[in-house]
Structures are given as C-alpha cells and as structure tokens.
Write a protein that holds these residues in place. Sequence first.
Motif, PDB file in Angstrom:
ATOM      1  N   ILE A 152      -9.684  13.739  -9.191  1.00 37.26           N
ATOM      2  CA  ILE A 152     -10.529  12.842  -9.994  1.00 37.26           C
ATOM      3  C   ILE A 152     -10.775  13.455 -11.371  1.00 37.26           C
ATOM      4  CG2 ILE A 152     -12.813  11.786 -10.168  1.00 37.26           C
ATOM      5  CD1 ILE A 152     -12.744  11.641  -7.027  1.00 37.26           C
ATOM      6  N   ASP A 153     -10.984  14.769 -11.427  1.00 43.25           N
ATOM      7  CA  ASP A 153     -11.205  15.439 -12.712  1.00 43.25           C
ATOM      8  C   ASP A 153     -10.023  15.236 -13.664  1.00 43.25           C
ATOM      9  OD1 ASP A 153     -13.694  16.331 -11.894  1.00 43.25           O
ATOM     10  OD2 ASP A 153     -13.017  18.378 -11.450  1.00 43.25           O
ATOM     11  N   TRP A 154      -8.798  15.205 -13.140  1.00 43.63           N
ATOM     12  CA  TRP A 154      -7.624  14.963 -13.978  1.00 43.63           C
ATOM     13  C   TRP A 154      -7.661  13.566 -14.598  1.00 43.63           C
ATOM     14  CZ3 TRP A 154      -4.462  18.148 -16.235  1.00 43.63           C
ATOM     15  CH2 TRP A 154      -4.209  19.396 -15.672  1.00 43.63           C
ATOM     16  N   LEU A 155      -8.421  12.656 -14.024  1.00 42.39           N
ATOM     17  CA  LEU A 155      -8.452  11.264 -14.492  1.00 42.39           C
ATOM     18  C   LEU A 155      -9.593  10.959 -15.456  1.00 42.39           C
ATOM     19  CD1 LEU A 155      -7.822   9.634 -11.012  1.00 42.39           C
ATOM     20  CD2 LEU A 155      -6.141   9.995 -12.841  1.00 42.39           C
ATOM     21  N   GLY A 195      -1.206  19.701 -24.074  1.00 38.02           N
ATOM     22  CA  GLY A 195       0.252  19.616 -24.119  1.00 38.02           C
ATOM     23  C   GLY A 195       0.731  18.649 -23.058  1.00 38.02           C
ATOM     24  N   PRO A 196       2.012  18.707 -22.743  1.00 34.29           N
ATOM     25  CA  PRO A 196       2.508  17.869 -21.650  1.00 34.29           C
ATOM     26  C   PRO A 196       1.771  18.210 -20.351  1.00 34.29           C
ATOM     27  CG  PRO A 196       4.325  18.924 -22.818  1.00 34.29           C
ATOM     28  CD  PRO A 196       3.054  19.529 -23.339  1.00 34.29           C
ATOM     29  N   LEU A 197       1.394  17.191 -19.627  1.00 33.76           N
ATOM     30  CA  LEU A 197       0.702  17.410 -18.360  1.00 33.76           C
ATOM     31  C   LEU A 197       1.658  18.002 -17.333  1.00 33.76           C
ATOM     32  CD1 LEU A 197      -1.296  14.060 -18.077  1.00 33.76           C
ATOM     33  CD2 LEU A 197      -2.190  16.322 -18.684  1.00 33.76           C
ATOM     34  N   PRO A 198       1.143  18.800 -16.407  1.00 38.47           N
ATOM     35  CA  PRO A 198       1.997  19.303 -15.328  1.00 38.47           C
ATOM     36  C   PRO A 198       2.637  18.131 -14.565  1.00 38.47           C
ATOM     37  CG  PRO A 198      -0.127  20.429 -15.338  1.00 38.47           C
ATOM     38  CD  PRO A 198      -0.230  19.291 -16.312  1.00 38.47           C
ATOM     39  N   LEU A 199       3.869  18.318 -14.128  1.00 36.69           N
ATOM     40  CA  LEU A 199       4.621  17.234 -13.486  1.00 36.69           C
ATOM     41  C   LEU A 199       3.881  16.584 -12.319  1.00 36.69           C
ATOM     42  CD1 LEU A 199       7.126  15.512 -13.486  1.00 36.69           C
ATOM     43  CD2 LEU A 199       8.250  17.262 -12.100  1.00 36.69           C
ATOM     44  N   PRO A 200       3.238  17.345 -11.403  1.00 33.82           N
ATOM     45  CA  PRO A 200       2.518  16.670 -10.318  1.00 33.82           C
ATOM     46  C   PRO A 200       1.401  15.761 -10.835  1.00 33.82           C
ATOM     47  CG  PRO A 200       2.759  19.002  -9.818  1.00 33.82           C
ATOM     48  CD  PRO A 200       3.207  18.805 -11.234  1.00 33.82           C
ATOM     49  N   VAL A 201       0.756  16.156 -11.921  1.00 35.27           N
ATOM     50  CA  VAL A 201      -0.312  15.345 -12.513  1.00 35.27           C
ATOM     51  C   VAL A 201       0.286  14.103 -13.154  1.00 35.27           C
ATOM     52  CG1 VAL A 201      -2.164  15.292 -14.232  1.00 35.27           C
ATOM     53  CG2 VAL A 201      -1.803  17.349 -12.850  1.00 35.27           C
ATOM     54  N   GLN A 202       1.405  14.253 -13.872  1.00 36.80           N
ATOM     55  CA  GLN A 202       2.077  13.103 -14.471  1.00 36.80           C
ATOM     56  C   GLN A 202       2.446  12.075 -13.400  1.00 36.80           C
ATOM     57  OE1 GLN A 202       5.457  14.054 -16.970  1.00 36.80           O
ATOM     58  NE2 GLN A 202       4.417  15.845 -17.801  1.00 36.80           N
ATOM     59  N   GLY A 228     -12.517  19.942  -2.497  1.00 40.91           N
ATOM     60  CA  GLY A 228     -12.120  20.411  -3.826  1.00 40.91           C
ATOM     61  C   GLY A 228     -10.869  19.741  -4.355  1.00 40.91           C
ATOM     62  N   GLY A 229      -9.891  19.508  -3.492  1.00 38.69           N
ATOM     63  CA  GLY A 229      -8.640  18.884  -3.933  1.00 38.69           C
ATOM     64  C   GLY A 229      -8.850  17.472  -4.463  1.00 38.69           C
ATOM     65  N   LEU A 230      -9.683  16.695  -3.782  1.00 42.89           N
ATOM     66  CA  LEU A 230      -9.961  15.333  -4.240  1.00 42.89           C
ATOM     67  C   LEU A 230     -10.762  15.348  -5.529  1.00 42.89           C
ATOM     68  CD1 LEU A 230      -9.858  12.278  -3.959  1.00 42.89           C
ATOM     69  CD2 LEU A 230     -11.853  12.433  -2.444  1.00 42.89           C
ATOM     70  N   VAL A 285       0.851  -1.189   0.000  1.00 43.48           N
ATOM     71  CA  VAL A 285       0.000   0.000   0.000  1.00 43.48           C
ATOM     72  C   VAL A 285       0.887   1.239   0.000  1.00 43.48           C
ATOM     73  CG1 VAL A 285      -1.805   1.285   1.204  1.00 43.48           C
ATOM     74  CG2 VAL A 285      -1.814  -1.225   1.266  1.00 43.48           C
ATOM     75  N   ALA A 286       0.843   1.985  -1.100  1.00 38.26           N
ATOM     76  CA  ALA A 286       1.542   3.266  -1.210  1.00 38.26           C
ATOM     77  C   ALA A 286       0.519   4.369  -0.953  1.00 38.26           C
ATOM     78  CB  ALA A 286       2.148   3.424  -2.596  1.00 38.26           C
ATOM     79  N   VAL A 287       0.907   5.391  -0.208  1.00 40.16           N
ATOM     80  CA  VAL A 287      -0.006   6.474   0.145  1.00 40.16           C
ATOM     81  C   VAL A 287       0.299   7.713  -0.699  1.00 40.16           C
ATOM     82  CG1 VAL A 287      -0.803   8.001   1.997  1.00 40.16           C
ATOM     83  CG2 VAL A 287      -0.273   5.602   2.490  1.00 40.16           C
ATOM     84  N   PHE A 288      -0.742   8.259  -1.323  1.00 42.84           N
ATOM     85  CA  PHE A 288      -0.641   9.523  -2.049  1.00 42.84           C
ATOM     86  C   PHE A 288      -1.364  10.576  -1.225  1.00 42.84           C
ATOM     87  CE2 PHE A 288      -2.351  12.737  -4.943  1.00 42.84           C
ATOM     88  CZ  PHE A 288      -1.183  13.156  -5.574  1.00 42.84           C
ATOM     89  N   SER A 289      -0.625  11.575  -0.765  1.00 43.35           N
ATOM     90  CA  SER A 289      -1.211  12.645   0.052  1.00 43.35           C
ATOM     91  C   SER A 289      -0.986  14.006  -0.599  1.00 43.35           C
ATOM     92  CB  SER A 289      -0.623  12.624   1.460  1.00 43.35           C
ATOM     93  OG  SER A 289       0.787  12.798   1.410  1.00 43.35           O
ATOM     94  N   GLY A 290      -0.905  14.022  -1.925  1.00 43.13           N
ATOM     95  CA  GLY A 290      -0.561  15.242  -2.630  1.00 43.13           C
ATOM     96  C   GLY A 290      -1.670  15.894  -3.421  1.00 43.13           C
ATOM     97  N   VAL A 291      -2.945  15.699  -3.015  1.00 43.39           N
ATOM     98  CA  VAL A 291      -4.018  16.331  -3.796  1.00 43.39           C
ATOM     99  C   VAL A 291      -3.878  17.856  -3.812  1.00 43.39           C
ATOM    100  CG1 VAL A 291      -5.690  14.443  -3.570  1.00 43.39           C
ATOM    101  CG2 VAL A 291      -5.717  16.325  -1.919  1.00 43.39           C
ATOM    102  N   ALA A 292      -3.333  18.432  -2.771  1.00 41.64           N
ATOM    103  CA  ALA A 292      -3.169  19.885  -2.711  1.00 41.64           C
ATOM    104  C   ALA A 292      -2.084  20.376  -3.664  1.00 41.64           C
ATOM    105  CB  ALA A 292      -2.847  20.325  -1.282  1.00 41.64           C
ATOM    106  N   ASP A 293      -1.234  19.475  -4.142  1.00 44.68           N
ATOM    107  CA  ASP A 293      -0.148  19.854  -5.049  1.00 44.68           C
ATOM    108  C   ASP A 293      -0.556  19.832  -6.521  1.00 44.68           C
ATOM    109  OD1 ASP A 293       1.522  20.040  -2.814  1.00 44.68           O
ATOM    110  OD2 ASP A 293       2.094  17.928  -2.975  1.00 44.68           O
ATOM    111  N   LEU A 294      -1.733  19.297  -6.808  1.00 46.56           N
ATOM    112  CA  LEU A 294      -2.180  19.207  -8.200  1.00 46.56           C
ATOM    113  C   LEU A 294      -2.764  20.545  -8.645  1.00 46.56           C
ATOM    114  CD1 LEU A 294      -3.984  15.740  -8.042  1.00 46.56           C
ATOM    115  CD2 LEU A 294      -1.670  16.227  -8.870  1.00 46.56           C
ATOM    116  N   PRO A 295      -2.381  21.031  -9.828  1.00 44.88           N
ATOM    117  CA  PRO A 295      -2.981  22.277 -10.313  1.00 44.88           C
ATOM    118  C   PRO A 295      -4.458  22.070 -10.616  1.00 44.88           C
ATOM    119  CG  PRO A 295      -1.634  21.273 -12.017  1.00 44.88           C
ATOM    120  CD  PRO A 295      -1.440  20.449 -10.772  1.00 44.88           C
TER     121      PRO A 295
END
Length: 174
Positions: free
Chosen positions: A90-93, A52-59, A84-86, A33-43
């Motif tokens: 999801i919107d990025w996906l 174009g190329p996706l922003p690095l945090p999204v990639q 909103g962050g979550l 189980v890997a934990v992703f706690s970076g929703v606040a870092d996504l543009p």
Amino acid sequence: MKFLAISGSGRATSTNTALLRAVSEIAGSDHQVAVFSGVADLPVFSPDAENGPLPLPVQTFIEMIRKNDALIISSPEYVRAIPGGLKNAIDWLVSRDEIIGKPIALLHASHRGDDMLAQLRLVLATVSDGFDPENFVRFELMKLTPAQISQTMLAPQNQSKITDFLAKFTQQDI
C-alpha cells in the motif's frame, strides 16, 4: 468487470490466497478476478526509490492495479495489525494516481482479525475514496488446506455470498 484480488499474505499456502483463488474460480463471465500473491516480492518502500525507475516487481504490481477496475483485499492479521508486506504494498501506492478513486473492498478468511481489519479500513479510506467498508464478507477458513478452501467455497451458500459481493462492486460508479 475486472478485479485484482490482492492477498496480504506472503505464505505459499496462504488461507487468504486460497480464498482469492476460489473467488477467481467462482466469478461468473461478467467478472474476471486476477490474484496477486506477491506482496513478499516487493522491496521495502522508500520515497527515495520513487525518484528513478521503479523496481520491476513494483512496476508489475502497479500495472496490474492500473489494468483492473477494482481491488479486493484479503489479509491475515499479524500481531493484531496489518502484515508488513501488505502495508508495504500500500505504501508503494500512496503517491500514485492508480489507487485514487479505485473501488476497493475486503474479504476475510478468519473468524478473528478485527484489529487488523479496523487498521486496514482506516488506511484504505485514506488512500482511496473508492473504498467501500460496507462491501465485506467473512469466511471461517482457518486451518484448512488450499484444496479444502476451494472445496468449501464451492458450497452453494458460499458461492452465493461471493457472487453477491462481486455484484455489489458492479453496482458502484466506476
């Protein structure tokens, strides 16, 4: 089986992130189980940004989803809704293949939050036919520190709930 556990909170001392970190520690050798706690870092999502190329945090986020077999999501409720962050994550996906058919289940770290959970279930059932609304476990962890949450989750009954939750994922067709 490899799980990506996504915290819907942007807080550094998030109850949901602490729950997911405890799950990561409890998971047996059959489950990573890997934990992703970076929703606040996504543009903020915009369809224009997909041209174009996706922003690095999204990639990075998308690559983590691609590399894992299933997703676990744990999120607070903000103003009776999905934070909103979550929702942004999801919107990025939505227009991507990585989420389609991906097994997804929910954990919850509070005795309340049913409005958010109903909305999240609707959204997840829309973006992935792998969402399992029945594989759900709720813990009452509000107002505990991350250290207290880790300690609470080590109780045998809580460890059992987590191992059963993860085993149910393993039984799905993936």
